[in-house]
Write a protein that holds these residues in place. Structure first.
Motif, short mmCIF file in Angstrom:
data_model
loop_
_atom_site.label_atom_id
_atom_site.label_comp_id
_atom_site.label_asym_id
_atom_site.label_seq_id
_atom_site.Cartn_x
_atom_site.Cartn_y
_atom_site.Cartn_z
N SER A 122 0.77 -1.01 0.02
CA SER A 122 0.16 -0.11 -0.09
C SER A 122 0.98 1.06 0.04
O SER A 122 1.88 1.48 0.92
N SER A 173 0.12 4.12 0.92
CA SER A 173 -0.25 5.00 1.94
C SER A 173 0.05 4.39 3.36
O SER A 173 -0.11 5.10 4.31
N THR A 194 -1.52 2.18 4.81
CA THR A 194 -2.79 1.63 5.44
C THR A 194 -2.73 0.17 5.63
O THR A 194 -2.46 -0.52 4.75
N CYS A 223 -13.64 2.15 -5.18
CA CYS A 223 -12.38 2.95 -5.77
C CYS A 223 -12.71 4.31 -5.83
O CYS A 223 -11.98 5.31 -5.67
N PRO A 276 -14.66 7.54 -1.31
CA PRO A 276 -14.08 6.94 0.00
C PRO A 276 -15.14 6.98 1.23
O PRO A 276 -14.60 6.27 2.03
N PRO A 292 -12.88 3.72 3.43
CA PRO A 292 -11.53 4.30 3.20
C PRO A 292 -10.44 3.36 3.16
O PRO A 292 -9.30 3.86 2.33
N TYR A 327 -10.52 2.59 -0.64
CA TYR A 327 -10.35 3.61 -1.48
C TYR A 327 -8.82 3.95 -1.38
O TYR A 327 -8.40 4.19 -2.56
N SER A 328 -8.15 3.75 -0.41
CA SER A 328 -6.77 4.02 -0.46
C SER A 328 -5.96 2.69 -0.72
O SER A 328 -4.62 2.82 -0.60
N SER A 329 -6.40 1.67 -1.30
CA SER A 329 -5.58 0.34 -1.65
C SER A 329 -4.90 0.68 -2.75
O SER A 329 -5.12 1.53 -3.64
N CYS A 349 -7.09 0.70 -6.14
CA CYS A 349 -7.45 1.90 -6.51
C CYS A 349 -7.05 2.84 -6.60
O CYS A 349 -7.53 3.94 -7.53
N THR A 350 -5.84 3.05 -6.07
CA THR A 350 -5.12 4.30 -6.22
C THR A 350 -4.50 4.35 -7.88
O THR A 350 -4.64 5.22 -8.23
#
Length: 674
Positions: free
Chosen positions: A20, A22, A24, A138, A141, A145, A148-150, A153-154
């Motif tokens: 990830s 992010s 996360t 995706c 959010p 969340p 969405y931040s995977s 999806c990014t």
């Protein structure tokens, strides 16, 4: 757009490792939650704005209804340039102008309002059952969340095309046999066969993505109910089942007869092969719920679409019940036949709208690490012949298909088949320039002979295979088969209504069967040209050139081995002085507006199973690419780095793309059984 394999594999590794960008945690560490099931969509009140279309009265001799059974909107993950929802797609099908791609950053169309020249009679939105929920997570959010931040999806939000390849070729898989990196330290790095699996953010059992998918799926149903107007316009519930083992296309469009449908679309995640699809649809489709599945793009199946029951594991009777039709033509090419060895080498009309690919690896990436099957195995005519051989051995034919065509538009534009006004089908088109890859085309239409324009009547006609497909124009085509003893040889002289009445009384229509003991087969074919003026600035319509019968049969060789054969017969032509100027695309002259023939099989043998289908061909016109390239810059230099938006024009110059097209229609076969 094509990506190099290393780029795609780096994305797959990112997903495979659960990385990830992010920081996360992956959703496997989060508690699994099951969304509350949504209620079935309420039946909407009639919309006064939608009651303006003309109702066609029922006709016991049946009318030809033109429509679309393969269409993607914004809900499909691979519809990377789409903004139209199912509502917009249905409005377009009914003749309203819409905002089509390309769009600016604010979502405004950069081209004039786009509409088809005539409304359709029916349509189905068939967004992918796979990835409905993934796309929602995706995009929004607030739903989850973590999802969405995977990394998946990014990547998807940054580059939708590359994101689609990540989902389509990674976690979502080209179904259960996805090429996927083996990252075990105990074995060398290689591509392995792997089971179906969702992205990690979907939850342990995929419950988060299934829950997120219910919103789009309910909207698809709601809009189908809203726009369905019996006698005027028919909207079918449907979706696409997207199975692509090792990137070989085995997709099906699932079409439902009415408003009773499963709570969730059965996808490859739940049903990893067509047999499982039919089984689970039978379980989920309760009450007044009927369905049929329609395979498409056998030309990208790498030989798998027409595998036998032992190889593919299906029950022939189940396949025949669930799958009466096959899509013979669409934007990604013609699937009728190939002019190659062991295929149809003597049929020049098989050189028609061919793709330079045999599976999706080659189609999207320009390379094919999978050993290609012989080209002839990808085409419907081969499948029909293979079905005869299987029937001889097993007593039943798994490939006794009827025909349709559609567009497979990923812009949400059902019926946008005009060669002179093609805006592309999936990738973001330029404002000025060639709108699609040179090997694609605007697609075709499904045509159904039914008593009235209602779900029940059209669905019954599809089940009995009284259907045909066209490459776009709205030619009308009637075919009846009977015997020389029962069907008179002067049917063409009797006139239109008498022709049809006699055909039904003395024989069977397209899609039907003839049987031993009925005598020598006789076929009556009546075709009429599309009367809409498409050429010379919409002032001239295109005449017909010829009508053909394509026959396939099984015979024994000197060693008693069963062999499948084929032959094409010209059965009707007409006087014509039609001519086409390739430099200006202007046409002149005239030709037949209708052709009719009664034909007896001169080679009939009562002990040979056979199929017969009619093919009707128009006079030549300019292909879409030729028309668009007439606007290319005068300084376009194909030998020296041509402008990207016009580079496809060079494919005509180098011989990879034809400048002309002969539009056509294919009638569902009539089958002779000994």
């Amino acid at each position: 757009m094509k990506y190099a394999l290393p780029t795609l594999m780096s994305c797959l590794l990112l997903a495979a490792c659960g990385g990830s960008d992010s920081g996360t945690p992956t959703t496997t560490n989060a508690p699994a939650t099951t969304p509350t099931p949504s209620e079935p969509p309420p039946t909407p009140d009639p919309d006064p704005e939608l009651l303006a279309c003309d109702q066609t009265p029922p006709n016991p001799l049946r009318n030809a209804y033109f429509g679309e059974l393969h269409l993607h909107t914004v809900y499909s993950l691979d519809a990377v340039a789409a903004q139209l929802t199912p509502e917009g797609a249905y409005r377009f099908a009914m003749g309203e102008p819409v905002a089509a791609p390309p769009y600016d950053a604010a979502g405004n169309s950069l081209i004039p309002p786009y509409q088809i020249d005539r409304p359709l009679d029916f349509a189905a939105v068939t967004d992918h059952g796979e990835w409905l929920g993934e796309r929602e997570l995706c995009e929004d959010p607030s739903l989850d969340p973590l999802a969405y931040s995977s990394p998946e999806c990014t990547v998807y939000r940054q580059d939708r095309e590359l994101g689609f390849l990540l989902f389509g070729g990674g976690w979502a898989g080209f179904s259960q046999l996805v090429p996927f990196p083996n990252i075990s330290f105990d074995e060398p790095f290689l591509l392995t066969d792997n089971e179906v699996h969702r992205p990690l953010f979907c939850g342990v059992t995929g419950e988060k993505c299934r829950g997120a998918a219910r919103g789009p799926w309910l909207d698809v149903q709601l809009q189908a109910e809203r726009f369905n107007q019996p006698g005027c316009f028919t909207a079918f519930n449907g979706y696409e089942y997207t199975m692509s083992p090792l990137s070989d296309n085995m997709h099906r469009n699932v079409i439902f007869s009415g408003d009773q449908v499963p709570q969730d679309p059965v996808s490859v995640y739940e049903a990893p092969d067509p047999s499982a699809l039919w089984e689970q649809l039978d379980e989920a489709c309760t009450g007044e719920c009927e369905y049929l599945t329609i395979p498409h793009n056998s030309n990208l199946s790498n030989g798998r679409m027409f595998a036998g029951p032992e190889e593919d594991g299906y029950d022939i009777a189940e396949k025949r019940r669930a799958e009466p039709l096959i899509e013979i033509f669409q934007v990604k090419g013609d699937s009728e036949c190939a002019r190659v060895e062991n295929g149809s080498p003597d049929d020049p009309l098989c050189d028609f709208e061919k793709l330079p690919a045999t599976n999706f690896f080659e189609f999207f990436l320009g390379i094919n690490p999978i050993p290609p099957a012989p080209a002839f195995q990808n085409y419907v005519r081969h499948g029909l012949k293979e079905g005869l051989l299987i029937e001889e051995a097993k007593g039943a034919n798994p490939f006794q298909y009827g025909f349709i065509a559609s567009t497979d538009s990923h812009f949400g534009l059902p019926g946008a088949v005009d060669e002179d006004n093609f805006v592309g089908h999936r990738d973001v088109p330029p404002v000025d320039g060639v709108k699609d890859d040179y090997f694609n085309n605007p697609g075709g239409l499904a045509v159904v002979w039914a008593e009235e324009n209602t779900r029940a009547s059209l669905f019954d006609a599809m089940q009995r295979k009284e259907t045909y497909g066209t490459s776009g124009p709205r030619m009308q085509l009637r075919v009846f088969g009977g015997s020389t003893e029962q069907m008179p040889d002067n049917m063409c002289e009797r006139g239109g209504q008498a022709f049809v009445e006699t055909g039904y009384a003395a024989g069977v229509p397209m899609g039907g069967e003839l049987h031993a003991g009925q005598g020598t087969p006789r076929f009556a074919v009546w075709a009429t040209a599309d009367t809409f003026p498409r050429e010379n600035e919409r002032s001239v319509n295109v005449p017909l050139q010829r009508v053909q019968i394509v026959k396939g049969w099984v015979e024994k060789d000197a060693n008693g081995q069963s062999l499948a054969r084929e032959q094409v017969f010209d059965i009707a032509t007409g006087n014509s002085d039609w001519s086409l100027d390739d430099d200006t695309c202007q046409v002149s002259g005239s030709g037949p507006q209708q052709l009719c023939a009664v034909w007896d099989d001169p080679q009939f043998q009562a002990d040979q199973n056979a199929f017969y289908y009619a093919r009707v061909v128009e006079a030549p016109t300019c292909r879409w690419l030729t028309r668009q390239c007439m606007n290319a810059p005068a300084d376009l230099d194909c030998s020296n780095n041509p402008q990207e938006e016009w580079a496809a024009c060079c494919e005509i110059e180098n011989g990879n793309a034809p400048s002309r097209i002969q539009e056509r229609a294919w009638a569902s076969p009539i089958w002779y059984k000994q």
